[in-house]
Structure formats: C-alpha cells, structure tokens
Design an enzyme around this catalytic site. Sequence first.
Site, mmCIF file in Angstrom:
data_model
loop_
_atom_site.group_PDB
_atom_site.id
_atom_site.type_symbol
_atom_site.label_atom_id
_atom_site.label_comp_id
_atom_site.label_asym_id
_atom_site.label_seq_id
_atom_site.Cartn_x
_atom_site.Cartn_y
_atom_site.Cartn_z
ATOM 1 N N SER A 329 5.850 -7.025 53.946
ATOM 2 C CA SER A 329 5.402 -5.748 54.471
ATOM 3 C C SER A 329 5.198 -5.792 55.922
ATOM 4 C CB SER A 329 4.645 -4.943 53.865
ATOM 5 O OG SER A 329 5.066 -4.563 52.421
ATOM 6 N N ASP A 353 8.888 9.929 47.115
ATOM 7 C CA ASP A 353 8.581 8.691 46.781
ATOM 8 C C ASP A 353 7.983 8.807 45.127
ATOM 9 O OD1 ASP A 353 7.460 6.123 46.010
ATOM 10 O OD2 ASP A 353 6.355 5.978 47.817
#
Length: 680
Positions: A329, A353
């Site tokens: 990430s 999401d």
Amino acid sequence: MFEFRKTGHRQRQTVLLRAWVAGLFALVCLLLLAGRLWYLQVVRYDNLSARAEQNRITIVPVPPRRGQISDRNGAVLAQNLRDYTLTVTRAQVRGDVGELLDRLGELVYLSESDRRKFMRLYQQSGRYAPVLLRNNLNDIEASWFAVHAYRFPGVSLEARWVRSYPMHESAAHVLGFVGRISEEDQQELEESGQLGNYRGTMVIGKKGVEKTWEKALHGRTGVEELEVTAGGRPVRELSRTDPVPGSNLELSLDIGLQQLAEAQFEGRRGALVAIQPHTGEILAFVSSPSFDPNLFVDGIDVENWRKLNESPDHPLINRPLYGTYPIGSTYKPFVGLAALELGLRSARELIPDPGYFELAGQKFRNAGGAVYGPTDMHRAIVVSSDTYFFSLGAQMDVDALHDFTQQFGFGRITGIDLDGERRGVLPSREWKRKTYKKPEQQHWYRGETVSVTVGQGYNAFTLLQLAQATSVLANDGVYMKPHLVRRIIDPLTGRFNYPVVGPQAAIQLKPDNLRVIREAMVDVVRKGTARRAFEGAAYQAAGKTGTAQVYSLRGAKYRAHAVDERLRDHALFMAYAPVDDPQIAVALIVENGGWGASVAAPIARTVFDYWLDPGRAAQRRARLQAEQTAREAQAEPVTAASAPGRPDTQPAPEDDEAPEPAPLPDEASAPEDGAEEENP
C-alpha cells in the site's frame, strides 16, 4: 754415428714445429680476445653501459596514500593505518619454503591460519610477485626480523598503509571494502590504461564507495630512483617524485543516524533509506544484517567466508540497492496522484466499498475483510481501502500508470554512486511482451492492473526507488539525483567540490492534486493506520504504511502464526517530515515483519525524532553556513561536471526469469496496516 745425427735433426724439427703451432695458437687466441674486447668496448658499449647502470640504479614505485572517507560531520569511516608486513617472493627463495617458514617462525609468530592462507596464495602467484605472509607486525617483531633478515633470502619486511574501517559493520554496504588486486583487476586496469599507476599497490576497491570512487581515492603513484649494490641493497636515494595522495570523500551519511537506524533492525532482516529531499543526499542507508569489511582487506579466511556466504540471512547482499520487493500500500499515494493527474477520478468522488471489488465474476477483497462503505480518495489512502484502488485499477491503463510513476524513479536506475543497482519491475504491456515467450502469457489482462494498483502483482521495486519516489513527492515533483558522496576534498590544498549540483528533472504536477495526496498522508499519521507510532511527535509527518504478501494465499485466510517466519508478510512504511518544509524522507522494509503500522512505522518515528531534534538541526545550520562561507572563498569553485574521479556505476544484470505475480482474483489480500487490530 750417422744415424744418431739424423735422429737429432728430426727431433729439432719436431720441437720447432710444435713451437710454431703453439705460438700460432696463442696468437689466434690473443687476436680473438682482442677482438672480443673491441666488440664489447666499442660495438656494444652503449647497451652494456646502460645495463650496468641499471644494475646500479633501480626504479621503485611509491604507492600513494588512499583517500580517507568520513561522514558529513567529519567522523572517520575509512582510514589508513601504518603497518609492517612480511612478504615472500618465490624467485628469491632458496630451498624448501616450508623449511623457510619453520625457521622464520622462531623469530616471528606465524599462526596456522597465516601459514594456510600464505601457502594458498603462494601456489597461485607468479615467481616474481610478492605474497603476503604476515601483517600487523608490532615494532619489536619488525626490528627483530630486520636484524636477522640476511638469514631469510626472499623474505622482505615492508611498511605500508593498510585500510581500516573503524565502524566495523556500520555502513558496510555503503563503504564496501578493498581487496588484493586480482588478475581480472589487472586486466581491467591495463585496458583502461591505469596499470602503470598501480605499480607497487597491492589493493583496489572491490565493493561500495571504495569501488565506484576508486579513481579519486587511489591517487597517483610516485617514483623513487635508488642506487643499489649488486645484491640489491639500497645505498642512497638519487631522485624522488612524491606520490599524490587520493582525494578525501565526505559522505552525506550521518553516522549517528545510521547507527541509530541499524540498531532498530537488530536481529531482523530489512532495509532503510533516508534522503534529504531538497538535495538528494542520502542520510542513512541500512542493509540488515551487515558484515565487517575489515575481514576482506588482506583476504578473508575460509571460515568467515563460509559463515557469510552460507548464512540464510544473506548479509553480503545490499538490500536497498539489490533487493526487489512488492511495496504494498505504500504505492497507493502515487497511484492516487496518477488518477488525479490523468483525470480518471476526482478527489471527492465516492466509491462504494462493500469489502471487495468484483471484476468478471472474480472478487478482489479488502485486507482483513474490512468494509469501509462510500469512500473518497482521501479516506481510501487514510484507511488503506484496497477496494477503492481495485476499482481504480479497472479504469486505469497500465501503460499510463507506468509512464507516470516512472517519473518518480520506480522501475529505473536512479544513478546513485554505487555499483550493482537493480532496475526492478514496473509492469507495462511492453514489459510483459519482452519478458514472457508464450503468446498466451504476453497478453495483458485488466485484472492484472487491479493487482498492480495496490502495490502487488508484478510490481518489484528496490527500497532505494521507494525512498527516492517519496523524496520527489515531498519535494513537489523536483527530482534530485540520490547520492552518497557529498564533497570531494583535495588533501593537499583543502579545496572541495560537489559531485551533484542542481535538480535533474521536475515533474509537472498540479498543486491541487499534490495537496490532496499530502493531506491524506498527513491524516495517515495523524489519525489513520500510523497514528499510534507518531503520538506526541513535535512535528507533523506525512506517510503511508504498507504490508506486502510474500507468497500466494490461493484463497486461504492469512494467519501469521500458522506460516513459517520467512513466509510472513513484509512490513513497509514511507514518510517525510516536516510537512511544511520536508527535511527528511524515509522508506523502510522489515522482511517478514508483519504489520507496517506496528513494526515499520515506529522505526521511522525514531529516525525522524533524531534528525529533527532542534539541537541537531541548529548544529547542521551552523555547519552549512560555515561551509557556504568556505565555498564562496574558493577563487575558482569546481562544478559537478568537472569533479575529479566521478564514478561510472554499472547496474546489476537483469533477471533471466520473469517474476511470479502476486495473487489476482478471488484471493484474500495480505492483511494491511493493522486491519485486524483496528477498523477506522
């Protein structure tokens, strides 16, 4: 009576004939001797006179003192110590060399290791090459041997400069080491026309700064003309051209910061690079575990070499330069910036999401099964929503992402002044066509872009590239070349120059887009996944945590305690501080460390606290001001283009095999940034 007279006459004739023959023979010999004398004295006079002069006069090379290496504060990292050595020349040895060593051992201590190493080198060397027998003789041993030197033909006592690394394992991968000049080294020196400058020199830079800056560090060999006896013993010095010592190198490293960072990796494998964004100077360069470069100066012994070479932790590998990793990430801020610059998505656009992203019937899941609901770019970076970036990957062209992020240093040689830098893998359609041979493997799939956008898939970058990209981001897109040698100092005049001056490039970025990414990275530290590590900090940092998968889960749920330690996830973190005026950018990885938030981020906090300490910052400002004054006082400042001994570094050879991609559809992603510990 008559017969008697006849016999006497015949005998006189015989004697007379013999006398004439003998006289004639003597005359011929005399003529031959006179002719030979005339030939030597007249015909060959010039040649023999020169040879006689050479027998009386010998030319001895005087090796220069190697340049010293220090950190930015003047702490010595590589120095030269005066040392006495014993060397043996095979052509001058009389009798058995083993017997010679036995007799010599009565005067000077020779360990079994000394004897074994000597015999190995002695058998490999030429007849006229001196072979090191013993070094580090003390004054008593040296004087005692000097008195009895006549008993040991072929053994010489020599004084030399020997390289020493007083910090031992600290910064070893930066400094590298020197070693004995090999046949391959001699061939390279001959091809480059430098062999004459190495007469009398026994060592050369083999790794690190010692190798890349060899030309500047070595100096210029001098010459001594001596009158000697027929036995080769010096009588007097006729003339001398002094050697020119090598240039001293001041590195950009702060050894205090370096050792502090190294201590954070005690007992762990990993790497850390800290860069000053405005200059490109490397402040810390950690590869853990490390090694002691002093072991290599006179040739490493078999036991220590086996210990280093066969260690499963690979201490000889320069991890920040040579190791390539998926960066997880920590790649997301650059992907988000690419999306903004390419106009693919606005910063405020909300993306649902539900904990996963579905593409062509396959599900790409959030780390730890987290569900974040409607998410914009700011929140996606703060909480590290994989689903947000998965959906972005479905929209983004991989070649456009490649071209954008390459500007920050990903997937290309940064040009740091160290040899062996790897290019890594920044995937694109062209890269895949060149890497794979089968036509069905050469096609690029949209699902592969989905994995690439979260720092997995085919991505494989060096820690140096991640640190450089972070530095460029902190510097608002201005690309400063990363470098370790800060100043080159002439040891005779004290004049200095800077090998890197000015920016190398500038990325055209919109200020509003930069502000979006910066504010999100600030909130990662302030209230996101890295908040615990930076609680109470006297400065405001901006960063991003990351956790990278080591192997494919194949749909299984990741449980760290259930897998082998070397198969656990890598912990990563990238950050810079302070936000309003970045003074340091850091990228680090703890191999198989687990959570980036709980393992890697605290290390960066420790590094920032040290560098941004107000007292140290004031000292640095005072030194820079004094340095600027000295620089202005130089009548003719030397620019980077004319800096002596600048290195021509060589990148590491590319891998022959294509890397295995990280998991793609319907596989649980690596747990990200403490997702199981907290759900922001």
